[in-house]
Scaffold this motif. Structure first.
Motif, mmCIF file in Angstrom:
data_model
loop_
_atom_site.group_PDB
_atom_site.id
_atom_site.type_symbol
_atom_site.label_atom_id
_atom_site.label_comp_id
_atom_site.label_asym_id
_atom_site.label_seq_id
_atom_site.Cartn_x
_atom_site.Cartn_y
_atom_site.Cartn_z
ATOM 1 N N ASN A 67 50.330 32.220 33.925
ATOM 2 C CA ASN A 67 51.157 31.042 33.682
ATOM 3 C C ASN A 67 51.675 30.468 34.998
ATOM 4 O O ASN A 67 52.497 29.560 34.987
ATOM 5 C CB ASN A 67 52.316 31.389 32.749
ATOM 6 N N THR A 68 51.172 31.000 36.110
ATOM 7 C CA THR A 68 51.514 30.554 37.455
ATOM 8 C C THR A 68 50.298 29.869 38.063
ATOM 9 O O THR A 68 49.197 30.416 38.016
ATOM 10 C CB THR A 68 51.922 31.753 38.333
ATOM 11 N N ALA A 69 50.485 28.697 38.624
ATOM 12 C CA ALA A 69 49.378 28.014 39.308
ATOM 13 C C ALA A 69 49.001 28.781 40.575
ATOM 14 O O ALA A 69 49.852 29.408 41.213
ATOM 15 C CB ALA A 69 49.784 26.592 39.664
ATOM 16 N N GLN A 70 47.724 28.766 40.906
ATOM 17 C CA GLN A 70 47.206 29.408 42.117
ATOM 18 C C GLN A 70 47.679 30.854 42.233
ATOM 19 O O GLN A 70 48.070 31.309 43.307
ATOM 20 C CB GLN A 70 47.606 28.619 43.364
ATOM 21 N N ALA A 71 47.611 31.581 41.136
ATOM 22 C CA ALA A 71 48.158 32.938 41.086
ATOM 23 C C ALA A 71 47.277 33.979 41.766
ATOM 24 O O ALA A 71 47.775 35.002 42.240
ATOM 25 C CB ALA A 71 48.381 33.346 39.630
ATOM 26 N N PHE A 72 45.967 33.743 41.829
ATOM 27 C CA PHE A 72 45.042 34.808 42.204
ATOM 28 C C PHE A 72 44.544 34.677 43.637
ATOM 29 O O PHE A 72 44.230 33.585 44.105
ATOM 30 C CB PHE A 72 43.863 34.827 41.219
ATOM 31 N N THR A 73 44.452 35.834 44.292
ATOM 32 C CA THR A 73 44.003 35.897 45.681
ATOM 33 C C THR A 73 42.733 36.743 45.761
ATOM 34 O O THR A 73 42.287 37.326 44.764
ATOM 35 C CB THR A 73 45.075 36.551 46.572
ATOM 36 N N THR A 74 42.216 36.840 46.954
ATOM 37 C CA THR A 74 41.064 37.713 47.200
ATOM 38 C C THR A 74 41.406 39.155 46.846
ATOM 39 O O THR A 74 40.552 39.904 46.368
ATOM 40 C CB THR A 74 40.616 37.603 48.666
ATOM 41 N N ALA A 75 42.650 39.555 47.057
ATOM 42 C CA ALA A 75 43.077 40.913 46.701
ATOM 43 C C ALA A 75 42.914 41.160 45.208
ATOM 44 O O ALA A 75 42.485 42.242 44.792
ATOM 45 C CB ALA A 75 44.517 41.152 47.142
ATOM 46 N N ASP A 76 43.244 40.159 44.394
ATOM 47 C CA ASP A 76 43.043 40.290 42.943
ATOM 48 C C ASP A 76 41.555 40.444 42.625
ATOM 49 O O ASP A 76 41.177 41.295 41.819
ATOM 50 C CB ASP A 76 43.587 39.065 42.205
ATOM 51 N N GLU A 77 40.732 39.641 43.259
ATOM 52 C CA GLU A 77 39.286 39.733 43.012
ATOM 53 C C GLU A 77 38.763 41.120 43.346
ATOM 54 O O GLU A 77 38.020 41.712 42.553
ATOM 55 C CB GLU A 77 38.529 38.695 43.832
ATOM 56 N N ARG A 78 39.120 41.640 44.526
ATOM 57 C CA ARG A 78 38.617 42.953 44.934
ATOM 58 C C ARG A 78 39.115 44.041 43.984
ATOM 59 O O ARG A 78 38.357 44.937 43.591
ATOM 60 C CB ARG A 78 39.049 43.292 46.366
ATOM 61 N N PHE A 79 40.382 43.963 43.605
ATOM 62 C CA PHE A 79 40.952 44.945 42.691
ATOM 63 C C PHE A 79 40.242 44.891 41.335
ATOM 64 O O PHE A 79 39.858 45.930 40.782
ATOM 65 C CB PHE A 79 42.454 44.706 42.517
ATOM 66 N N LEU A 80 40.038 43.707 40.803
ATOM 67 C CA LEU A 80 39.400 43.581 39.488
ATOM 68 C C LEU A 80 37.917 43.959 39.540
ATOM 69 O O LEU A 80 37.386 44.494 38.559
ATOM 70 C CB LEU A 80 39.606 42.170 38.943
ATOM 71 N N GLU A 81 37.258 43.719 40.653
ATOM 72 C CA GLU A 81 35.887 44.223 40.819
ATOM 73 C C GLU A 81 35.894 45.741 40.741
ATOM 74 O O GLU A 81 35.023 46.345 40.087
ATOM 75 C CB GLU A 81 35.308 43.768 42.163
ATOM 76 N N TRP A 82 36.864 46.360 41.397
ATOM 77 C CA TRP A 82 36.989 47.819 41.363
ATOM 78 C C TRP A 82 37.246 48.294 39.927
ATOM 79 O O TRP A 82 36.632 49.273 39.473
ATOM 80 C CB TRP A 82 38.110 48.275 42.301
ATOM 81 N N VAL A 83 38.164 47.621 39.217
ATOM 82 C CA VAL A 83 38.436 47.982 37.820
ATOM 83 C C VAL A 83 37.147 47.930 37.013
ATOM 84 O O VAL A 83 36.834 48.861 36.259
ATOM 85 C CB VAL A 83 39.517 47.051 37.212
ATOM 86 N N ASN A 84 36.377 46.854 37.176
ATOM 87 C CA ASN A 84 35.126 46.727 36.423
ATOM 88 C C ASN A 84 34.128 47.822 36.790
ATOM 89 O O ASN A 84 33.382 48.295 35.921
ATOM 90 C CB ASN A 84 34.517 45.354 36.620
ATOM 91 N N GLU A 85 34.080 48.224 38.035
ATOM 92 C CA GLU A 85 33.204 49.329 38.433
ATOM 93 C C GLU A 85 33.591 50.599 37.683
ATOM 94 O O GLU A 85 32.723 51.342 37.215
ATOM 95 C CB GLU A 85 33.278 49.563 39.937
ATOM 96 N N GLN A 86 34.883 50.842 37.565
ATOM 97 C CA GLN A 86 35.360 52.036 36.848
ATOM 98 C C GLN A 86 35.000 51.932 35.366
ATOM 99 O O GLN A 86 34.515 52.893 34.772
ATOM 100 C CB GLN A 86 36.879 52.202 37.024
ATOM 101 N N VAL A 87 35.226 50.781 34.772
ATOM 102 C CA VAL A 87 34.913 50.589 33.350
ATOM 103 C C VAL A 87 33.407 50.739 33.128
ATOM 104 O O VAL A 87 32.979 51.335 32.136
ATOM 105 C CB VAL A 87 35.422 49.217 32.852
ATOM 106 N N GLY A 88 32.607 50.256 34.061
ATOM 107 C CA GLY A 88 31.157 50.378 33.949
ATOM 108 C C GLY A 88 30.688 51.827 33.820
ATOM 109 O O GLY A 88 29.643 52.088 33.217
ATOM 110 N N THR A 89 31.459 52.756 34.361
ATOM 111 C CA THR A 89 31.051 54.173 34.310
ATOM 112 C C THR A 89 31.215 54.768 32.916
ATOM 113 O O THR A 89 30.633 55.827 32.640
ATOM 114 C CB THR A 89 31.855 55.031 35.321
ATOM 115 N N ILE A 90 31.981 54.122 32.044
ATOM 116 C CA ILE A 90 32.220 54.689 30.708
ATOM 117 C C ILE A 90 31.453 53.948 29.612
ATOM 118 O O ILE A 90 31.557 54.295 28.433
ATOM 119 C CB ILE A 90 33.726 54.726 30.366
ATOM 120 N N LEU A 91 30.727 52.921 29.983
ATOM 121 C CA LEU A 91 29.971 52.141 28.994
ATOM 122 C C LEU A 91 28.521 52.580 28.923
ATOM 123 O O LEU A 91 27.952 53.050 29.874
ATOM 124 C CB LEU A 91 30.061 50.650 29.311
#
Length: 151
Positions: free
Chosen positions: A127-151
């Motif tokens: 609900n905040t404009a321009q909320a996301f940074t490169t740090a968010d992208e890298r963190f969420l890529e990491w989260v997806n890598e972890q989730v990928g290991t259980i699928l």
């Protein structure tokens, strides 16, 4: 940074051997939405095995009517086709945006890969404009890598 500090908790969720993948994904959604102040809605959309659609598997935040999204439609549908991260600083400036809430101002969608194939994505609304940074992208890529290991 707060995002980095969440890695230990995400790892603990992933390593729970008694839970199914979908339950773990819900716990990750709940964790991220609760712990990151500008993550107002967090969800995992997964690609259908035979049809070009995404299906909402888990989400934290306000309920959404958008439980099935065709490939190419909205930000999520575009990521399903492009296989690339998509950060939207102002959702109202996007022609192909699917409005989930009148309060959403920015969005980030990160594809989730398994064996090199895009099988889904994590979608975060803020609900905040321009909320996301490169740090968010890298963190969420990491989260997806972890989730990928259980699928």
């Amino acid at each position: 940074m707060k995002l980095e500090s969440l890695k230990e908790q995400v790892t603990a969720i992933i390593e729970l051997s008694t839970q199914e993948a979908r339950v773990k994904m819900q716990e990750i959604c709940d964790l991220l939405q609760d712990q990151v102040s500008y993550y107002d809605w967090v969800g995992f959309y997964m690609a259908h095995e035979t049809e070009p659609t995404l299906h909402l598997w888990s989400q934290a935040g306000e309920p959404t009517d958008h439980t099935i999204i065709p490939f190419g439609k909205g930000i999520c549908g575009q990521v399903a086709v492009s296989n690339k991260n998509f950060v939207v600083d102002d959702v109202h400036a996007q022609d192909n945006y699917i409005a989930c809430s009148i309060h959403v101002k920015s969005e980030v969608v990160i594809p989730l890969f398994k064996n090199g194939k895009n099988i889904g994505q994590i979608d975060i609304d803020s609900n905040t404009a321009q909320a996301f940074t490169t740090a968010d992208e890298r963190f969420l890529e990491w989260v997806n890598e972890q989730v990928g290991t259980i699928l």
